[in-house]
Design a protein around this motif. Structure first.
Motif, PDB file in Angstrom:
ATOM      1  N   GLU A  87      57.610  35.652 -31.766  1.00 18.45           N
ATOM      2  CA  GLU A  87      56.202  35.825 -31.354  1.00 18.45           C
ATOM      3  C   GLU A  87      56.009  37.198 -30.698  1.00 18.45           C
ATOM      4  N   GLU A  88      56.996  37.595 -29.885  1.00 19.41           N
ATOM      5  CA  GLU A  88      56.899  38.919 -29.230  1.00 19.41           C
ATOM      6  C   GLU A  88      56.978  40.031 -30.273  1.00 19.41           C
ATOM      7  N   ILE A  89      57.847  39.834 -31.282  1.00 19.09           N
ATOM      8  CA  ILE A  89      57.995  40.846 -32.348  1.00 19.09           C
ATOM      9  C   ILE A  89      56.690  40.959 -33.135  1.00 19.09           C
ATOM     10  N   ALA A  90      56.125  39.825 -33.477  1.00 20.68           N
ATOM     11  CA  ALA A  90      54.878  39.824 -34.245  1.00 20.68           C
ATOM     12  C   ALA A  90      53.754  40.493 -33.460  1.00 20.68           C
ATOM     13  N   VAL A 138      53.983  34.208 -38.033  1.00 25.08           N
ATOM     14  CA  VAL A 138      53.347  34.311 -36.713  1.00 25.08           C
ATOM     15  C   VAL A 138      52.132  35.238 -36.779  1.00 25.08           C
ATOM     16  N   LEU A 139      52.249  36.314 -37.538  1.00 23.83           N
ATOM     17  CA  LEU A 139      51.104  37.230 -37.679  1.00 23.83           C
ATOM     18  C   LEU A 139      49.891  36.474 -38.221  1.00 23.83           C
ATOM     19  N   ASN A 140      50.141  35.606 -39.186  1.00 26.14           N
ATOM     20  CA  ASN A 140      49.041  34.832 -39.770  1.00 26.14           C
ATOM     21  C   ASN A 140      48.475  33.848 -38.759  1.00 26.14           C
ATOM     22  N   GLU A 141      49.394  33.106 -38.110  1.00 26.63           N
ATOM     23  CA  GLU A 141      48.949  32.042 -37.184  1.00 26.63           C
ATOM     24  C   GLU A 141      48.312  32.604 -35.921  1.00 26.63           C
ATOM     25  N   LYS A 142      48.885  33.698 -35.410  1.00 29.95           N
ATOM     26  CA  LYS A 142      48.437  34.176 -34.080  1.00 29.95           C
ATOM     27  C   LYS A 142      47.312  35.220 -34.181  1.00 29.95           C
ATOM     28  N   PHE A 143      47.313  36.027 -35.225  1.00 27.71           N
ATOM     29  CA  PHE A 143      46.336  37.109 -35.287  1.00 27.71           C
ATOM     30  C   PHE A 143      45.306  36.929 -36.404  1.00 27.71           C
ATOM     31  N   GLY A 144      45.667  36.166 -37.431  1.00 22.94           N
ATOM     32  CA  GLY A 144      44.701  35.872 -38.490  1.00 22.94           C
ATOM     33  C   GLY A 144      43.968  37.116 -38.972  1.00 22.94           C
ATOM     34  N   THR A 145      42.631  36.989 -39.081  1.00 21.95           N
ATOM     35  CA  THR A 145      41.835  38.070 -39.703  1.00 21.95           C
ATOM     36  C   THR A 145      41.635  39.277 -38.773  1.00 21.95           C
ATOM     37  N   GLN A 146      42.183  39.196 -37.551  1.00 22.60           N
ATOM     38  CA  GLN A 146      42.153  40.417 -36.694  1.00 22.60           C
ATOM     39  C   GLN A 146      42.900  41.554 -37.406  1.00 22.60           C
ATOM     40  N   LEU A 147      43.836  41.154 -38.277  1.00 18.78           N
ATOM     41  CA  LEU A 147      44.639  42.182 -38.975  1.00 18.78           C
ATOM     42  C   LEU A 147      44.152  42.404 -40.397  1.00 18.78           C
ATOM     43  N   TYR A 148      42.938  41.910 -40.680  1.00 18.56           N
ATOM     44  CA  TYR A 148      42.356  42.204 -41.998  1.00 18.56           C
ATOM     45  C   TYR A 148      41.470  43.444 -41.891  1.00 18.56           C
ATOM     46  N   ASN A 149      41.815  44.449 -42.652  1.00 15.09           N
ATOM     47  CA  ASN A 149      40.942  45.633 -42.727  1.00 15.09           C
ATOM     48  C   ASN A 149      41.263  46.352 -44.035  1.00 15.09           C
ATOM     49  N   LYS A 150      40.224  46.743 -44.767  1.00 15.86           N
ATOM     50  CA  LYS A 150      40.415  47.360 -46.082  1.00 15.86           C
ATOM     51  C   LYS A 150      41.209  48.681 -46.002  1.00 15.86           C
ATOM     52  N   GLN A 151      41.371  49.206 -44.806  1.00 17.17           N
ATOM     53  CA  GLN A 151      42.148  50.449 -44.684  1.00 17.17           C
ATOM     54  C   GLN A 151      43.654  50.190 -44.798  1.00 17.17           C
ATOM     55  N   PHE A 152      44.073  48.940 -44.557  1.00 21.17           N
ATOM     56  CA  PHE A 152      45.508  48.637 -44.637  1.00 21.17           C
ATOM     57  C   PHE A 152      45.927  48.435 -46.099  1.00 21.17           C
ATOM     58  N   ILE A 171      65.152  44.297 -31.926  1.00 20.10           N
ATOM     59  CA  ILE A 171      66.268  43.359 -32.002  1.00 20.10           C
ATOM     60  C   ILE A 171      66.099  42.293 -30.922  1.00 20.10           C
ATOM     61  N   ASP A 172      67.066  41.369 -30.845  1.00 21.48           N
ATOM     62  CA  ASP A 172      66.974  40.357 -29.787  1.00 21.48           C
ATOM     63  C   ASP A 172      68.265  40.374 -28.981  1.00 21.48           C
ATOM     64  N   THR A 173      68.361  39.528 -27.976  1.00 25.69           N
ATOM     65  CA  THR A 173      69.525  39.588 -27.068  1.00 25.69           C
ATOM     66  C   THR A 173      70.812  39.299 -27.839  1.00 25.69           C
ATOM     67  N   GLU A 174      70.749  38.431 -28.838  1.00 25.24           N
ATOM     68  CA  GLU A 174      71.972  38.107 -29.604  1.00 25.24           C
ATOM     69  C   GLU A 174      72.417  39.300 -30.449  1.00 25.24           C
ATOM     70  N   SER A 175      71.466  39.927 -31.147  1.00 27.26           N
ATOM     71  CA  SER A 175      71.891  41.033 -32.038  1.00 27.26           C
ATOM     72  C   SER A 175      72.167  42.309 -31.232  1.00 27.26           C
ATOM     73  N   ALA A 176      71.715  42.322 -29.960  1.00 28.23           N
ATOM     74  CA  ALA A 176      71.944  43.502 -29.096  1.00 28.23           C
ATOM     75  C   ALA A 176      73.237  43.374 -28.301  1.00 28.23           C
ATOM     76  N   SER A 177      73.972  42.270 -28.513  1.00 26.71           N
ATOM     77  CA  SER A 177      75.085  41.927 -27.596  1.00 26.71           C
ATOM     78  C   SER A 177      76.223  42.942 -27.587  1.00 26.71           C
ATOM     79  N   MET A 178      76.327  43.799 -28.618  1.00 20.52           N
ATOM     80  CA  MET A 178      77.468  44.736 -28.643  1.00 20.52           C
ATOM     81  C   MET A 178      77.064  46.177 -28.362  1.00 20.52           C
TER      82      MET A 178
END
Ligand code: 6PG
Length: 240
Positions: free
Chosen positions: A12-15, A50-64, A230-237
């Motif tokens: 959700e944070e990434i999205a 998540v982009l669809n569920e959380k932001f929906g048509t806020q991210l609809y624009n013909k410029q994209f 990345i997340d805490t798991e993939s950042a572990s090294m």
């Protein structure tokens, strides 16, 4: 070249970060098109949902305008199609159609489609440094260090003079069409999206050790910024 590593707690944070980047580009675009190359992979799929569920048509624009950094040479309805998942999980749900979606036509002959996709990119994208310029280039990281569909045994695709190449998966033999390194590296915002413990070693090998035999190490933001999301798991090294 700026490189920034950002550690997230969840998809959700990434999205949210991706949505804010899109909206910020829109605010500063002066009405010009914004070209976003999406990636396949498990983390991008989760983000699209998540982009669809959380932001929906806020991210609809013909410029994209949406493209793919790589896709498999399969029909658009195939479960292996990167386009299929981005479209079904996100793009078509918020109203985009083929005017703004530039898919790799995986059902076509791969050599012919590579030339067609290359032409479509050249016809739509602004040119900087004699190369097409994407505003966002979303990339995954394979466990073998591949990115897009530039695999270690075809690492010379990083320096191909062609915008697109036909790649072949080293194990499955599956043909794919990939955008090559010079165009990837000419993007304004290159985002590696790599989460989960399985990615930790490769992220360490690319980010810390800069292992030259890994295609992901050859990704440099020559014309913008490079982000590791990345997340805490993939950042572990790595030291962050
Ligand atoms: C593809 C992707 C590929 C993917 C990596 C990571 O077409 O498969 O473009 O580069 O991003 O393999 O995939 P996962 O996130 O599923 O590990």
């Amino acid at each position: 070249m700026n490189q920034e590593i950002k550690i997230f707690n969840n998809t959700e944070e990434i999205a949210t970060e991706f949505a804010l980047l899109m909206l910020n580009l829109l605010k500063n675009a002066d009405g010009k098109p914004i070209h976003i190359a999406l990636s396949g992979g498990s983390t991008p799929k989760a983000m699209f949902k998540v982009l669809n569920e959380k932001f929906g048509t806020q991210l609809y624009n013909k410029q994209f305008h949406f493209w793919w950094g790589d896709d498999r040479c399969v029909p658009p309805t195939h479960d292996e199609s990167n386009y299929k998942w981005a479209n079904e999980l996100w793009l078509q749900s918020i109203g985009y159609n083929e005017k703004n979606i530039h898919r790799v036509k995986g059902e076509n002959n791969s050599e012919e489609e590579t030339l067609r996709y290359e032409k479509e990119i050249q016809n739509h994208l602004p040119i900087e440094n004699n190369l097409p310029t994407f505003d966002i280039m979303l990339l995954g990281l394979g466990e073998d260090g591949h990115t897009a569909s530039i695999f270690p045994y075809q690492i010379d695709f990083l320096n191909s003079k062609n915008i697109c190449e036909v790649a072949t998966h080293p194990y499955s033999g599956q043909k794919r069409i990939t955008i090559t390194g010079q165009t990837i590296n000419n993007s304004k915002n290159i985002i590696f999206l790599a989460t989960g413990a399985k990615k930790a070693e490769k992220i360490h090998e690319v980010v810390t050790l800069k292992k030259k035999n890994l295609p992901a190490t050859g990704i440099k933001a020559n014309n913008g910024d490079l982000f590791w999301w990345i997340d805490t798991e993939s950042a572990s090294m790595i030291n962050t």
